[in-house]
Design a protein around this motif. Structure first.
Motif, mmCIF file in Angstrom:
data_model
loop_
_atom_site.group_PDB
_atom_site.id
_atom_site.type_symbol
_atom_site.label_atom_id
_atom_site.label_comp_id
_atom_site.label_asym_id
_atom_site.label_seq_id
_atom_site.Cartn_x
_atom_site.Cartn_y
_atom_site.Cartn_z
ATOM 1 N N ASN A 189 -7.201 1.203 -13.771
ATOM 2 C CA ASN A 189 -6.971 2.395 -12.969
ATOM 3 C C ASN A 189 -8.162 3.335 -13.155
ATOM 4 O O ASN A 189 -9.273 2.856 -13.409
ATOM 5 C CB ASN A 189 -5.646 3.052 -13.355
ATOM 6 C CG ASN A 189 -4.452 2.412 -12.655
ATOM 7 O OD1 ASN A 189 -4.150 2.725 -11.514
ATOM 8 N ND2 ASN A 189 -3.777 1.490 -13.345
ATOM 9 N N GLN A 247 1.836 -3.545 -9.063
ATOM 10 C CA GLN A 247 0.403 -3.790 -9.153
ATOM 11 C C GLN A 247 -0.220 -3.870 -7.753
ATOM 12 O O GLN A 247 0.421 -4.281 -6.799
ATOM 13 C CB GLN A 247 0.113 -5.108 -9.891
ATOM 14 C CG GLN A 247 0.717 -5.201 -11.283
ATOM 15 C CD GLN A 247 1.997 -5.998 -11.316
ATOM 16 O OE1 GLN A 247 2.939 -5.673 -10.592
ATOM 17 N NE2 GLN A 247 2.045 -7.032 -12.149
ATOM 18 N N HIS A 248 -1.513 -3.499 -7.680
ATOM 19 C CA HIS A 248 -2.304 -3.641 -6.444
ATOM 20 C C HIS A 248 -1.617 -2.960 -5.254
ATOM 21 O O HIS A 248 -1.520 -3.529 -4.166
ATOM 22 C CB HIS A 248 -2.523 -5.126 -6.120
ATOM 23 C CG HIS A 248 -3.365 -5.847 -7.120
ATOM 24 N ND1 HIS A 248 -4.738 -5.793 -7.146
ATOM 25 C CD2 HIS A 248 -3.006 -6.656 -8.154
ATOM 26 C CE1 HIS A 248 -5.194 -6.533 -8.136
ATOM 27 N NE2 HIS A 248 -4.172 -7.065 -8.768
ATOM 28 N N CYS A 249 -1.176 -1.731 -5.449
ATOM 29 C CA CYS A 249 -0.514 -1.007 -4.355
ATOM 30 C C CYS A 249 -1.282 0.243 -3.922
ATOM 31 O O CYS A 249 -0.787 1.003 -3.082
ATOM 32 C CB CYS A 249 0.910 -0.624 -4.757
ATOM 33 S SG CYS A 249 2.059 -2.015 -4.764
ATOM 34 N N ILE A 256 -1.749 2.941 -5.523
ATOM 35 C CA ILE A 256 -1.010 4.146 -5.928
ATOM 36 C C ILE A 256 -1.942 5.124 -6.631
ATOM 37 O O ILE A 256 -2.619 4.781 -7.596
ATOM 38 C CB ILE A 256 0.158 3.776 -6.857
ATOM 39 C CG1 ILE A 256 1.139 2.855 -6.124
ATOM 40 C CG2 ILE A 256 0.866 5.019 -7.369
ATOM 41 C CD1 ILE A 256 2.200 2.256 -7.029
ATOM 42 N N ASN A 281 -4.397 -0.003 -9.746
ATOM 43 C CA ASN A 281 -4.116 1.046 -8.766
ATOM 44 C C ASN A 281 -5.202 2.119 -8.855
ATOM 45 O O ASN A 281 -6.293 1.860 -9.371
ATOM 46 C CB ASN A 281 -2.719 1.629 -8.991
ATOM 47 C CG ASN A 281 -1.627 0.725 -8.443
ATOM 48 O OD1 ASN A 281 -1.499 0.555 -7.229
ATOM 49 N ND2 ASN A 281 -0.842 0.117 -9.330
ATOM 50 N N GLN A 282 -4.917 3.325 -8.341
ATOM 51 C CA GLN A 282 -5.898 4.413 -8.313
ATOM 52 C C GLN A 282 -5.441 5.603 -9.157
ATOM 53 O O GLN A 282 -5.877 6.726 -8.937
ATOM 54 C CB GLN A 282 -6.114 4.872 -6.858
ATOM 55 C CG GLN A 282 -6.474 3.768 -5.889
ATOM 56 C CD GLN A 282 -7.805 3.128 -6.224
ATOM 57 O OE1 GLN A 282 -8.758 3.819 -6.569
ATOM 58 N NE2 GLN A 282 -7.883 1.802 -6.137
ATOM 59 N N HIS A 341 0.841 -1.192 0.000
ATOM 60 C CA HIS A 341 0.000 0.000 0.000
ATOM 61 C C HIS A 341 0.880 1.247 0.000
ATOM 62 O O HIS A 341 1.345 1.701 1.041
ATOM 63 C CB HIS A 341 -0.942 0.019 1.216
ATOM 64 C CG HIS A 341 -1.956 1.122 1.143
ATOM 65 N ND1 HIS A 341 -3.009 1.115 0.251
ATOM 66 C CD2 HIS A 341 -2.066 2.282 1.839
ATOM 67 C CE1 HIS A 341 -3.722 2.210 0.388
ATOM 68 N NE2 HIS A 341 -3.176 2.940 1.361
#
Length: 827
Positions: free
Chosen positions: A570, A520-522, A524, A546-547, A499
């Protein structure tokens, strides 16, 4: 049942008979004169084609002077016919072979083939004839293959389950298929194979698992496949091969692992493959030559390692393959090749090094049988240091290609056309000082540089750093910030499932050799300016799931060699074109499943090297003319699962190299004339399936020529379709799942399809008398159409006259027979 003329006592039991097995469409399967007693058991495999509810009939022709259909006339006599219900004749022994065919399938009993393609089936039909050998279930929606699904089909040799949305194969799903030779599970959604999923397939020779979502292989998965010769695992999501992954594959000769994300091979990953002759590992993410793992496959003759990002190969990599003949290392990132890299491959005959970054190459030591060395596409420096290479090529009789990049006076010269004296060295005369000053020095391997610069830094806490593979991983460690202190020689850094709301400036210090970065999948939401500073060797950047809603040029500026950028899932509302101009080497851009609603001019500015653009699953309603123009080398364009209402013809102009266009899953409804004309000279694969198409104008495919190889029009609302005679080289046409109205309007399409040696899957939905018939074979539907007879007569002179005479002769025979032959009668 029809009675014998003259009563039971008139049955001439001692005479010879011609026995013809006929199915519901009247096709004879056996017409050899023989006795009834001898022929009946052999006839149990007869039958040409069986439709739902169709029974079989037995026609006995009395041969004492009979006019035999298709045969010669004997002495004049009255032919006699006997029509018998076959189940009454043969009893229960015939029942299994003559059982009903499922309503959604086509059963060819003579060849023991059953096809249930593109019927939206959610489970395997349970009324498939027991004697079936080939079963085609392509294009259904099975999702799950339960245990013992095929246990009632013990004679099956070929099973096709492609494109069936299969997500799970249960343990024991294929038990009972001891004769199966080919199992095709390609293009499904498998992410894992249970330990005993493939049990019972002891005779299987070929297993196709290409195009699934497999992320891992468990040791023992293939243990029951002792006869397997070919295993295809290409186009999956494999990142790691564990030890003994292929244990039990004693006869496998070809293993396909290309187009995965493999970065690590355990040293024993390929153990247990004593017969392996060909290994395909191209298009993966190997950061170093996995010599110890590859050397387990001692029988290898061909090894394909192209399109991997490792930069160096040397003897210390430990590649030992005494039988290797062909080694493909093309289109990678090789910058240095140590002379003894292949010293333990003495039979090496062909070495492909095309498309790498080699500017110098020393004579290779060890492969004494080398005869072909391909170097095209490398920035070769043809200065003094290249003299030993040229002399060795001549002395060892090695054919080579490649061109000089430098010095300027030799640019473009073919390497095999030069003599050693053409390469200037000190003392050769004027000009050598300038060339020697500019000439690059041979690169040392990374390990050697590290020894000179000092020991690598320690690995951060909660992370694992493997020196042999130069990989570091902190996956799923609950980290809240990007850790520091990784070894300087790290090639792959995996930080997935942590995260990091943002990636700060200079987040990866000292990682100048990093090639692949996984984020990936952090969670961010931002890459700050300078976040990638110092990552001059980075080729792969994974920022999926991510975001992110935007990217800045300042954030990407430190990675000028970045070639593969993954931004799927995203929050992008538009293509981050202003940031991409700092990535001159960008080859593949992945923006699937974002919220992009249009493509405008300037969105792709500065991406001249872009070849693959993936925009599937967005909200795109418009692609403006000129929006794609900067990407003139684009080969793949995926716009499927968007909200387009028409083909963006204007935007396709300026894409002379486009090979694949994906438009499936949009709301197109209609195709207008010339829709694809701008890309007509290059396009090879066109996907228009599931697009709500109701109408296609006659000129819609104008401009598409013989280079088009596949056309996907399945699952639309087409009732009619014009013929496409210009598409002469098609290898695949899929028209299944359309409600075709088979009347005279479709006659041109029927004729065109008849001339194709392809299965197209088109069936008639209406009128009622034609429902369910294959459009390609429904000649009876079109015989009454204007121009049908004239066309047939023109194509085969005298055909109509012969057909009329044949019909008249059959009418006469039937009249004389009295009872006649009830061909096609259903019991």
């Amino acid at each position: 049942m029809a009675s014998w003329p003259g009563g039971r006592d008139a049955f001439p039991c001692s005479s010879s008979y011609r026995v013809i097995w006929q199915d519901a469409v009247g096709g004879p399967a056996n017409s050899n004169p023989t006795s009834i007693r001898a022929l009946l058991p052999a006839g149990a495999e007869g039958g040409s084609r069986q439709h739902p509810d169709a029974g079989l009939s037995l026609v006995l022709h009395f041969e004492a002077g009979l006019v035999v259909r298709g045969g010669m006339e004997g002495p004049p006599s009255i032919p006699l016919f006997l029509l018998l219900p076959l189940p009454l004749l043969l009893g229960p022994a015939w029942h299994a072979a003559a059982q009903r065919c499922p309503q959604t399938c086509i059963c060819d009993n003579s060849r023991r083939h059953v096809s249930c393609r593109h019927q939206n089936l959610s489970e395997v039909p349970n009324a498939i004839p027991e004697l079936t050998q080939r079963l085609d279930l392509r294009g259904n929606a099975l999702k799950v293959i339960p245990p013992a699904t095929f246990q009632d089909l013990p004679y099956l040799t070929h099973l096709d389950l492609r494109h069936c949305q299969v997500e799970l194969v249960a343990e024991g799903a294929f038990r009972g298929l001891g004769r199966l030779l080919l199992l095709n599970l390609a293009s499904n959604r498998l992410s894992v194979l249970p330990q005993e999923a493939l049990d019972g397939l002891g005779s299987l020779q070929r297993l196709e698992l290409e195009g699934n979502m497999l992320e891992e292989l468990r040791p023992g998965t293939f243990g029951a496949l002792g006869a397997l010769a070919t295993l295809n695992l290409a186009h999956n999501a494999l990142v790691y091969l564990p030890a003994m992954a292929f244990q039990g594959l004693l006869r496998t000769r070809w293993l396909q692992l290309s187009h995965n994300a493999l970065s690590v091979l355990a040293p024993e990953a390929l153990a247990g493959l004593p017969a392996l002759r060909r290994l395909s590992l191209h298009h993966n993410e190997l950061q170093a030559l996995p010599g110890p793992a590859l050397s387990q496959a001692r029988s290898l003759a061909r090894l394909e390692l192209g399109h991997n990002p490792f930069t160096y190969a040397g003897e210390e990599d430990g590649l030992t393959l005494p039988g290797l003949r062909e080694l493909m290392l093309d289109h990678g990132a090789l910058q240095a090749l140590e002379p003894r890299a292949f010293a333990h491959c003495p039979r090496l005959h062909t070495l492909d090094l095309r498309g790498n970054q080699l500017d110098t190459l020393l004579p290779l030591q060890g492969p004494g049988q080398l005869r072909r060395l391909w170097l095209q596409g490398n920035p070769l420096w043809c200065g003094c240091q290249a003299r030993p290479l040229l002399e060795w090529l001549v002395r060892a009789r090695v054919r080579s290609d490649g061109e000089c990049r430098e010095p300027q006076r030799l640019r473009g010269e073919a390497l095999d056309g030069l003599r050693p004296s053409d390469l200037r060295c000190p003392g050769d005369g004027a000009g050598e000082e300038e060339e020697e000053t500019a000439a690059p020095l041979p690169r040392a391997p990374a390990g050697a540089r590290e020894e000179e610069e000092g020991a690598a830094q320690p690995c951060p806490r909660a992370c694992a750093c493997v020196s042999e593979s130069r990989h570091s991983s902190c996956e799923s460690q609950g980290l809240r910030a990007v850790p520091r202190g990784f070894p300087n020689d790290t090639r792959l850094l995996d930080l997935r499932h942590n995260h990091f709301p943002s990636v700060p400036r200079a987040a990866f210090p000292g990682l100048g050799q990093l090639v692949s970065l996984h984020l990936q999948h952090c969670g961010i939401a931002e890459l700050e300016a300078g976040a990638l500073a110092g990552l001059g060797s980075l080729l792969y950047l994974y920022l999926s799931d991510n975001q992110l809603s935007g990217l800045s040029a300042a954030a990407l500026k430190g990675a000028p060699r970045l070639s593969y950028l993954y931004l799927e899932r995203n929050r992008f509302l538009q293509v981050p074109g202003s940031a991409l101009h700092v990535l001159p080497s960008l080859f593949s851009l992945h923006l699937q499943d974002n919220a992009v609603d249009h493509l405008a001019p300037g969105d792709l500015a500065g991406v001249q090297a872009l070849r693959w653009l993936y925009l599937s699953g967005n909200r795109i309603t418009q692609v403006s003319p000129g929006a794609l123009g900067p990407a003139q080398e684009l080969e793949k364009l995926h716009l499927d699962r968007n909200q387009l209402q028409e083909v963006p013809t204007g935007a396709l102009a300026g894409l002379p190299a486009l090979l694949e266009l994906q438009l499936s899953g949009n709301r197109l409804r209609a195709l207008r004339d010339g829709a694809f004309q701008p890309v007509g000279r290059s396009l090879q694969h066109l996907f228009l399936n599931s697009s709500g198409l109701e109408q296609i104008s006659p000129g819609a495919f104008l401009g598409l020529g013989p280079q088009l190889q596949s056309l996907h029009l399945q699952k639309n609302q087409l009732q009619a379709l014009p013929a496409l005679p210009g598409l002469s080289q098609l290898e695949l046409v899929d028209l299944s799942g359309n409600p075709f109205h088979c009347d005279c309007q479709l006659l041109p399409l029927h004729r065109w399809l008849t001339g194709l040696n392809l299965r197209v899957g088109a069936t008639c939905a209406s009128p009622p008398r034609a429902r369910g018939q294959r459009l390609k074979a429904a000649a009876a539907v079109f015989e009454a159409c204007p121009g049908w007879a004239a066309r047939k007569a023109k194509r085969t002179p005298g055909a109509r006259r012969t057909r009329v005479q044949g019909r008249r002769q059959r009418d006469e025979v039937g009249h004389e027979a009295g009872a006649g032959t009830l061909v096609g009668h259903r019991f």
